[in-house]
Scaffold this active site. Structure first.
Site, mmCIF file in Angstrom:
data_model
loop_
_atom_site.group_PDB
_atom_site.id
_atom_site.type_symbol
_atom_site.label_atom_id
_atom_site.label_comp_id
_atom_site.label_asym_id
_atom_site.label_seq_id
_atom_site.Cartn_x
_atom_site.Cartn_y
_atom_site.Cartn_z
ATOM 1 C CG HIS A 82 -0.552 -0.008 2.710
ATOM 2 N ND1 HIS A 82 0.590 1.158 2.750
ATOM 3 C CD2 HIS A 82 0.205 -1.264 3.056
ATOM 4 C CE1 HIS A 82 0.663 0.453 4.171
ATOM 5 N NE2 HIS A 82 0.551 -1.008 3.976
ATOM 6 N N GLY B 142 6.694 -21.975 12.490
ATOM 7 C CA GLY B 142 6.184 -21.274 14.024
ATOM 8 C C GLY B 142 6.995 -19.703 14.355
ATOM 9 N NE ARG C 177 16.493 -9.798 -1.517
ATOM 10 C CZ ARG C 177 18.369 -9.696 -1.019
ATOM 11 N NH1 ARG C 177 18.866 -10.053 -1.399
ATOM 12 N NH2 ARG C 177 17.901 -8.155 -1.313
ATOM 13 C CE LYS D 127 21.016 -12.065 5.601
ATOM 14 N NZ LYS D 127 22.512 -11.227 5.437
ATOM 15 N NE ARG E 19 21.844 -27.900 7.644
ATOM 16 C CZ ARG E 19 21.483 -29.641 6.980
ATOM 17 N NH1 ARG E 19 21.643 -30.190 6.607
ATOM 18 N NH2 ARG E 19 20.225 -29.920 8.668
#
Length: 74
Positions: free
Chosen positions: A3, A31, A55, A69, A72
């Site tokens: 928005h 969770g 992302r 991120k 592994r």
């Protein structure tokens, strides 16, 4: 959903932009995780609890953190 940042514009125009979230097969989302609009999470991916996914994530990885991120491959 996105928005406008300007509150007047939000209130007067009622603008909002929705983007789908796509979650692959066999994904495990811990969770309290947050997944932002437009993100694609690949199959078999595991997302650690409390992560913020900003992302897209590839398949077969462990991802965690703020922002999430890849830690592994699995």
């Amino acid at each position: 959903m996105n928005h406008p940042v300007d509150p007047t514009e939000r209130l007067e125009k009622g603008l909002a932009i929705a983007s789908p979230v796509t979650i692959g097969d066999n994904v495990w989302i811990g969770g309290g995780s947050i997944i932002n609009p437009g993100v694609v999470i690949g199959a078999n991916t595991v997302i650690g609890s409390g992560s913020v996914v900003t992302r897209s994530l590839p398949p077969n990885v462990l991802a965690a953190g703020v922002p999430a991120k890849v830690i592994r491959e699995i």
